[in-house]
Design a protein around this motif. Structure first.
Motif, PDB file in Angstrom:
ATOM      1  N   VAL A  86      -2.486   6.433   0.054  1.00 59.06           N
ATOM      2  CA  VAL A  86      -3.272   5.666   1.024  1.00 59.06           C
ATOM      3  C   VAL A  86      -2.355   4.770   1.836  1.00 59.06           C
ATOM      4  N   ALA A  87      -2.399   4.889   3.114  1.00 63.56           N
ATOM      5  CA  ALA A  87      -1.654   3.977   3.981  1.00 63.56           C
ATOM      6  C   ALA A  87      -2.603   2.890   4.431  1.00 63.56           C
ATOM      7  N   VAL A  88      -2.212   1.630   4.216  1.00 66.28           N
ATOM      8  CA  VAL A  88      -3.020   0.508   4.681  1.00 66.28           C
ATOM      9  C   VAL A  88      -2.367  -0.040   5.937  1.00 66.28           C
ATOM     10  N   LEU A  89      -3.106   0.032   7.024  1.00 67.86           N
ATOM     11  CA  LEU A  89      -2.563  -0.394   8.313  1.00 67.86           C
ATOM     12  C   LEU A  89      -3.330  -1.587   8.835  1.00 67.86           C
ATOM     13  N   GLY A  90      -2.748  -2.271   9.782  1.00 70.28           N
ATOM     14  CA  GLY A  90      -3.447  -3.407  10.372  1.00 70.28           C
ATOM     15  C   GLY A  90      -2.454  -4.384  10.949  1.00 70.28           C
ATOM     16  N   PRO A  91      -2.937  -5.239  11.858  1.00 73.17           N
ATOM     17  CA  PRO A  91      -2.026  -6.214  12.461  1.00 73.17           C
ATOM     18  C   PRO A  91      -1.573  -7.258  11.450  1.00 73.17           C
ATOM     19  N   SER A  92      -0.555  -7.988  11.851  1.00 70.53           N
ATOM     20  CA  SER A  92      -0.021  -9.035  10.981  1.00 70.53           C
ATOM     21  C   SER A  92      -1.109 -10.051  10.645  1.00 70.53           C
ATOM     22  N   GLY A  93      -1.182 -10.425   9.385  1.00 73.79           N
ATOM     23  CA  GLY A  93      -2.165 -11.417   8.967  1.00 73.79           C
ATOM     24  C   GLY A  93      -3.524 -10.835   8.673  1.00 73.79           C
ATOM     25  N   SER A  94      -3.646  -9.501   8.660  1.00 74.92           N
ATOM     26  CA  SER A  94      -4.959  -8.883   8.479  1.00 74.92           C
ATOM     27  C   SER A  94      -5.326  -8.748   7.001  1.00 74.92           C
ATOM     28  N   GLY A  95      -4.410  -9.067   6.082  1.00 81.42           N
ATOM     29  CA  GLY A  95      -4.757  -9.039   4.667  1.00 81.42           C
ATOM     30  C   GLY A  95      -4.168  -7.888   3.884  1.00 81.42           C
ATOM     31  N   LYS A  96      -3.180  -7.190   4.453  1.00 85.69           N
ATOM     32  CA  LYS A  96      -2.615  -6.007   3.790  1.00 85.69           C
ATOM     33  C   LYS A  96      -1.885  -6.389   2.505  1.00 85.69           C
ATOM     34  N   SER A  97      -1.001  -7.407   2.621  1.00 92.50           N
ATOM     35  CA  SER A  97      -0.252  -7.820   1.437  1.00 92.50           C
ATOM     36  C   SER A  97      -1.183  -8.413   0.396  1.00 92.50           C
ATOM     37  N   THR A  98      -2.209  -9.109   0.883  1.00 94.24           N
ATOM     38  CA  THR A  98      -3.187  -9.685  -0.037  1.00 94.24           C
ATOM     39  C   THR A  98      -3.839  -8.588  -0.862  1.00 94.24           C
ATOM     40  N   LEU A  99      -4.209  -7.520  -0.215  1.00 88.04           N
ATOM     41  CA  LEU A  99      -4.824  -6.380  -0.899  1.00 88.04           C
ATOM     42  C   LEU A  99      -3.897  -5.836  -1.980  1.00 88.04           C
ATOM     43  N   LEU A 100      -2.644  -5.696  -1.604  1.00 87.01           N
ATOM     44  CA  LEU A 100      -1.666  -5.129  -2.525  1.00 87.01           C
ATOM     45  C   LEU A 100      -1.450  -6.052  -3.727  1.00 87.01           C
ATOM     46  N   ASN A 101      -1.356  -7.380  -3.431  1.00 94.75           N
ATOM     47  CA  ASN A 101      -1.158  -8.354  -4.506  1.00 94.75           C
ATOM     48  C   ASN A 101      -2.312  -8.333  -5.493  1.00 94.75           C
ATOM     49  N   LEU A 102      -3.534  -8.090  -4.958  1.00 96.71           N
ATOM     50  CA  LEU A 102      -4.695  -8.049  -5.848  1.00 96.71           C
ATOM     51  C   LEU A 102      -4.616  -6.839  -6.762  1.00 96.71           C
ATOM     52  N   ILE A 103      -4.206  -5.706  -6.201  1.00 94.14           N
ATOM     53  CA  ILE A 103      -4.090  -4.498  -7.020  1.00 94.14           C
ATOM     54  C   ILE A 103      -3.056  -4.712  -8.126  1.00 94.14           C
ATOM     55  N   ALA A 104      -1.966  -5.419  -7.778  1.00 92.55           N
ATOM     56  CA  ALA A 104      -0.871  -5.586  -8.726  1.00 92.55           C
ATOM     57  C   ALA A 104      -1.107  -6.741  -9.684  1.00 92.55           C
ATOM     58  N   ALA A 105      -2.267  -7.390  -9.572  1.00 88.71           N
ATOM     59  CA  ALA A 105      -2.568  -8.552 -10.415  1.00 88.71           C
ATOM     60  C   ALA A 105      -1.579  -9.680 -10.187  1.00 88.71           C
ATOM     61  N   LEU A 106      -0.995  -9.733  -9.011  1.00 92.22           N
ATOM     62  CA  LEU A 106      -0.129 -10.859  -8.675  1.00 92.22           C
ATOM     63  C   LEU A 106      -0.991 -12.024  -8.213  1.00 92.22           C
TER      64      LEU A 106
END
Ligand SMILES: Nc1ncnc2c1ncn2[C@@H]1O[C@H](COP(=O)(O)OP(=O)(O)OP(=O)(O)O)[C@@H](O)[C@H]1O
Ligand SMILES: [Mg+2]
Lengths: 809, 231
Positions: B35-55
């Motif tokens: 799955v590629a997660v795309l979106g402009p800067s600040g759209s929440g992409k890293s946040t999504l990833l951090n949630l998956i990783a339990a960070l």
């Protein structure tokens, strides 16, 4: 100066022209840095405060214990000659006129004086119930005020008497010294049984009184039929030698009736007593702590500042990349370290001064020299030196960071470490150790200089603890007193209602002790003046009865006497007379001469080490006029101490004696030494731990990004904490292994100095006090200091959120 | 379709009293998907990833990854979860500079207590599969960006996680290295590795993703499968 300032202004102007507004940007960056580095600043303040306080305290202590008697004597305008006049032989006017004798530069008095006996107190302390117990003689002086041109008495507590029923006790005049304000004394032999309240404690190094009241009270307190006298205190143009003091005395008393002077005391006697008495062991001991404190503070301060500035290397790189000149950058990062350090120096000066005041007053009490004042030069010099050290370290470290190339600086913090550090890393990674542990163990090798400084700090903490433990246990072995009878029972035989205690009293007390069921063994000692070969009329003999081999005096060489006609003598006496073990020493006078064989050399600080110890049977034919001082009793196993005490006290009631629980010997001196060493050790260990906290915190902060990575790939909080803790473990082990032997070496170096101070060789059991297990524990202390210091940062590293750590640049 | 690897149910993440940085999001990713997660800067992409990783923990909602309820994990359990189930690749590699390449790759296995011999075998296999086995004894500082990212991928895969997360894996790379990593990710997915990939790089997404999720202001605005043709 103005030219330099002009040049600087021109430079700034030019720079400003080149990069418009760069100055304000720089300031903004610096300010932002300050807030982002709040933790670093906090660490710097803490560490500077701690080490500054420790250094100041240590330096003040060093100054305070340097020739304490002479300091106090100078401060109090001590009395070089104190004369007691018989009021029936000389008039007030005659005594007052002696002040004008040639050579007298200052005088005080005449003060009315009398000697009181058999007074009682309401003092009832645990272990020492003195209620209604007749107390020994006390020289009372009538004095309107503590101050004066001679013997400027220092009030250490309370106030000077302002009313008839008030009395001030002289520090060190037992047994009332240490009694709380408000304690009352009753004088049954004085007209009207007056009761006086203790309202103050004062110190006179000239020892001109045991207690003071207002002048007009002396005659009212003098027991009926007792004549009062006058005390006169003098300072002279020259009184440096015994001959000069004798000449001064002759000059002062010229023209007075022959028996007008009843007693005379030269300051030289007091000085030599202070310099060779038991208290003389304190200065070398505190000196050692003082030096340790100063060195430790310097190491910690320098290393933490260095680490802080080094931590800003990356930031320096960024600023240089933005166009800051090296000079600007150096100035800025030095300033960043300096501001908190200056605050720390100021705070540390305050804390150090407060601590030094408390410590000096304690030490003064122990040494009986009043309260040594703060040394003002030290109060100024130490903070200035600390500032100089801070500035030098900050500028040097910033200079090094400023000289770094921009690329290196930008990579700093992430730069790969030295080859050796990597080799260690690689080797440890191959071991079977849990990975967090092997990562932690490798950490010190990535920053060898910082780890070395930290190790050194912990080493000093361990040295201090080892030294303190050793000194305490040496002191425990070095007690030279029959009253050292911890766990046993002590009987004091003292003044009776009609005056000093008598030989009959002591005989009765001994009989009562002997007859008391439950007595396993007892020793009593009695000291009296007797002419001693090589010492002369000032000699003292202490004889022992009851105890046989039960000795309280540590033996340096030879053995305790085994029967009559044998003598045990202190080292000082042997040195002074040139006698050796096996020689004969003759004591006694005229027809009664007792040739004694010297069988032992004892560690004994009484009488400045100039007494002869022997079995009482030797002197059976001598009719003593001086009574027994105290009896030390060992109880049979299983005997209830309290029951024994009350039964014995009942039996003793007719002999003016009192039985109490035996205390450890050494009394006040040992107590204060113990307190001082605990305080100093705690302080040094605390400063060392502070150094570890600061250093590990800075290190952990620098590695926070790596910690984030570790956590992201699966390091648990506990593993992270373990990693940081193990990063100081090896260092603690090394520090313990180095520090404990060094502490023992320091002990073995300082103890003989302490022995020399009291003119004695130290017996082996005073010197060899370290048990293997104890040493092992002390060595482990290094690990303890390191771990305690690292606990905070390690916990932080464990707790920090992975996402936060990863975001940190 | 196979069992879901990731399941987001009404997941919201907001930082201190701000508007939600992410969500509410419902999202299901099946095993084997890239799955590629795309979106402009600040759209929440890293946040999504951090949630998956339990960070990070969601403010509300449920996250299940490979059967684990991720939002309930504490720090320690989160670490163990990452060890076993998640491989992470970052934009800036995040290799430990003091450790050589091999030790970097070994680290997650060692933390998980995998036997030394086995971990070493796996690491060397991975390194050679990724074409960087020649650098095993080198230190990350001397490697090129592409090489570093290969090492980071090896480190992410050593515990054989069911899910590989990558945040801007090509963000710090030059064109040549980018191609390299692109191929690598594509190959991994073709071998069955489930991947969530955060990127700005449309071309990267198009080349190696089987599905494309677009975020805007924290919400999923488009979610579509990519045809085999466009791959
Ligand atoms: N720790 C935090 N505290 C407060 N706000 C945060 C935090 N982390 C992220 N945000 C905010 O949440 C929003 C989403 O951030 P996120 O990092 O997920 O964006 P992104 O899509 O990864 O952007 P980019 O493409 O630039 O990496 C942003 O507005 C960001 O400012
Ligand atoms: Mg992002």
């Amino acid at each position: 100066m103005s030219r330099r300032r002009e040049r600087r202004r021109a430079e700034r102007h030019a720079a400003g022209a080149r990069r418009a507004g760069s100055g304000s940007v720089l300031r903004k960056v610096a300010r932002a840095g300050a807030s982002r580095r709040r933790l670093q600043s906090l660490i710097l303040i803490l560490v500077t405060t701690g080490s500054m306080a420790a250094a100041l305290l240590a330096a003040q202590l060093l100054a305070g214990v340097d020739a304490p008697f002479d300091q106090a004597f100078g401060r109090q305008q001590g009395s070089e000659l104190t004369l007691q006049y018989d009021a029936t032989a000389a008039t007030t006017a005659q005594v007052a006129a002696t002040a004008h004798a040639s050579g007298v530069t200052a005088s005080a008095g005449p003060f009315p004086t009398t000697v009181l006996n058999g007074y009682t107190t309401d003092l009832n302390m645990p272990g020492l119930d003195l209620t209604d117990f007749p107390l020994p003689q006390m020289q009372l002086i009538g004095r309107a005020a503590p101050g004066g041109p001679v013997d400027d008495v220092e009030l250490t507590a309370g106030h000077w008497p302002t009313a008839a029923n008030q009395i001030v006790i002289a520090e060190g005049s037992s047994p009332l010294d240490g009694s709380p304000m408000g304690t009352t004394l009753t004088f049954p032999h004085s007209p009207g049984d007056p009761t006086l309240t203790i309202v103050g404690v004062a110190n006179t190094v000239s020892q001109t009184a045991d207690a003071w009241v207002l002048p007009q009270e002396v005659s009212a307190l003098a027991p009926a039929g007792t004549a009062t006298g006058y005390e006169m205190l003098y300072r002279f143009a020259s009184a440096a030698t015994a001959a000069e003091v004798t000449a001064d005395r002759t000059a002062v008393t010229k023209g007075l009736p022959t028996h007008a002077v009843t007693d005379a005391e030269s300051w030289l006697t007091l000085q030599s007593a202070a310099q060779t008495g038991g208290n003389a062991i304190i200065p070398p001991f505190l000196g050692a702590f003082g030096i340790l404190g100063v060195i430790l503070s310097v190491i910690i301060l320098a290393s933490v500042i260095n680490a802080t500035v080094a931590a800003s290397a990356r930031r320096i790189g960024i600023l240089k990349a933005l166009g800051c000149t090296p000079a600007q950058v150096v100035r800025m990062s030095a300033m960043q370290a300096l501001i908190p350090c200056v605050a720390g120096v100021a705070l540390g000066t305050v804390f150090g001064t407060v601590g030094a005041l408390a410590l000096l007053s304690n030490t003064g009490q122990a040494l009986n020299v009043g309260t040594p004042p703060l040394s003002m030069p030290i109060e100024v010099l130490v903070p200035i030196s600390a500032l100089a050290l801070v500035v030098a370290t900050a500028v040097l470290a910033a200079g090094r960071a400023g000289r770094m190339s921009v690329l290196d600086a930008l990579a700093a913090g992430r730069t790969p470490t030295s080859g050796r550090g990597r080799a260690v890393q690689r080797r440890l990674a191959r071991t079977r150790l849990p990975r967090p542990v092997s990562l932690g163990l490798a950490a010190p090798f990535t920053r060898p200089a910082r780890a070395a400084a930290l190790t050194l700090a912990v080493v000093f903490g361990v040295i201090a603890a080892t030294f303190a433990v050793g000194v305490a246990s040496s002191l425990d072995h070095a007690t030279t007193d029959v009253s050292d009878n911890k766990g046993g029972v002590l009987v004091y035989i003292d003044a009776n209602a009609s005056g000093p205690p008598t030989a009959k009293d002591s005989a009765a007390a001994l009989k009562a002790v002997e007859a008391q069921p439950g007595t396993a063994a007892y020793v009593s000692s009695i000291s009296y003046p007797m002419s001693v070969q090589g010492v002369g009329e000032d000699g003292t003999v202490t004889e022992f009865s009851g105890g046989g081999a039960w000795s309280f005096y540590p033996i340096v060489s030879g053995h305790w006497f085994t029967g009559p006609n044998q003598a045990v003598v202190p080292t000082h006496l042997l040195r002074a007379t040139g006698l050796h073990l096996g020689d004969t020493i003759t004591v006694g006078e005229d027809g009664r001469l007792f040739p004694l064989t010297i069988v032992g050399e004892a560690f004994d600080t009484h009488q400045q080490g100039m007494e002869v110890l022997a079995d009482a049977a030797t002197f059976a034919s001598v009719q003593h006029t001086v009574p027994l001082g105290s009896i030390s009793i060992q109880l049979k196993p299983g005997v209830d101490q309290a029951a024994y005490l009350s039964s014995l006290n009942a039996a003793l009631s007719s002999s003016n004696s009192i039985a109490t629980v035996g205390q450890g010997g050494g009394g006040k001196l040992k107590l204060i030494m113990g307190a001082l060493s605990v305080m100093m050790t705690l302080m040094l260990v605390l400063v060392a731990a502070l150094g570890v906290i600061g250093s590990v915190m800075l290190d952990t902060r620098e590695r926070v990004h790596d910690i984030g990575v570790y956590k992201a790939i699966g390091m648990t909080p506990r593993q992270t904490t373990a990693m940081v803790l193990t990063s100081v473990l090896s260092l603690g082990i090394v520090a313990g292994a180095i520090g404990a032997p060094l502490g023992i070496a320091l002990h073995d170096y300082v103890m003989p100095l302490m022995g020399n101070a009291v003119q004695s060789t130290l017996p082996p059991d005073v010197l060899n006090v370290y048990q293997p297990l104890e040493v092992a524990l002390l060595a482990l202390g290094g690990i303890a200091i390191a771990l305690i210091g690292a606990l905070g940062p390690a916990g932080w590293a464990g707790r920090i959120r992975t996402a936060t750590a990863l975001r940190t640049e | 379709m196979t069992a879901p690897v990731i399941e987001f149910k009404q997941v919201v993440k907001s930082y201190e009293n701000g508007p939600p940085a992410l969500g509410p999001v419902d999202l299901t990713v099946s095993a084997g998907e890239a799955v590629a997660v795309l979106g402009p800067s600040g759209s929440g992409k890293s946040t999504l990833l951090n949630l998956i990783a339990a960070l990070d923990r969601p403010s509300s909602g449920e996250i299940t990854v490979d059967g684990v309820r991720v939002e309930r994990l504490g720090e320690a359990a989160g670490a163990k979860y990452r060890r076993a189930r998640i491989g992470m690749v970052f934009q800036f590699f995040n290799l430990i500079d003091d450790l050589c390449v091999l030790d970097n790759v070994l680290l997650p296995a060692q933390l998980a207590g995998v036997g030394r011999g086995e971990a070493r075998d796996r690491a060397l296999t991975l390194l050679s599969a990724l074409g960087v086995d020649g650098y095993a004894k080198h230190y990350p500082g001397r490697l090129s960006g592409g090489e570093r990212q290969r090492v980071a991928v090896a480190r992410a895969l050593i515990n054989r996680p069911p899910l590989l997360l990558a945040d801007e894996p090509t963000g710090a790379l030059d064109t040549a290295s980018r191609e390299d990593v692109k191929e690598l990710i594509k190959d991994l997915n073709e071998q069955g590795q489930s991947i969530v990939l955060v990127t700005h790089d449309e071309e990267l997404a198009a080349t190696c993703a089987t599905r494309e999720v677009r975020l805007l202001d924290g919400r999923v605005v488009s979610d579509r499968a990519l045809s085999a043709v466009s791959r």
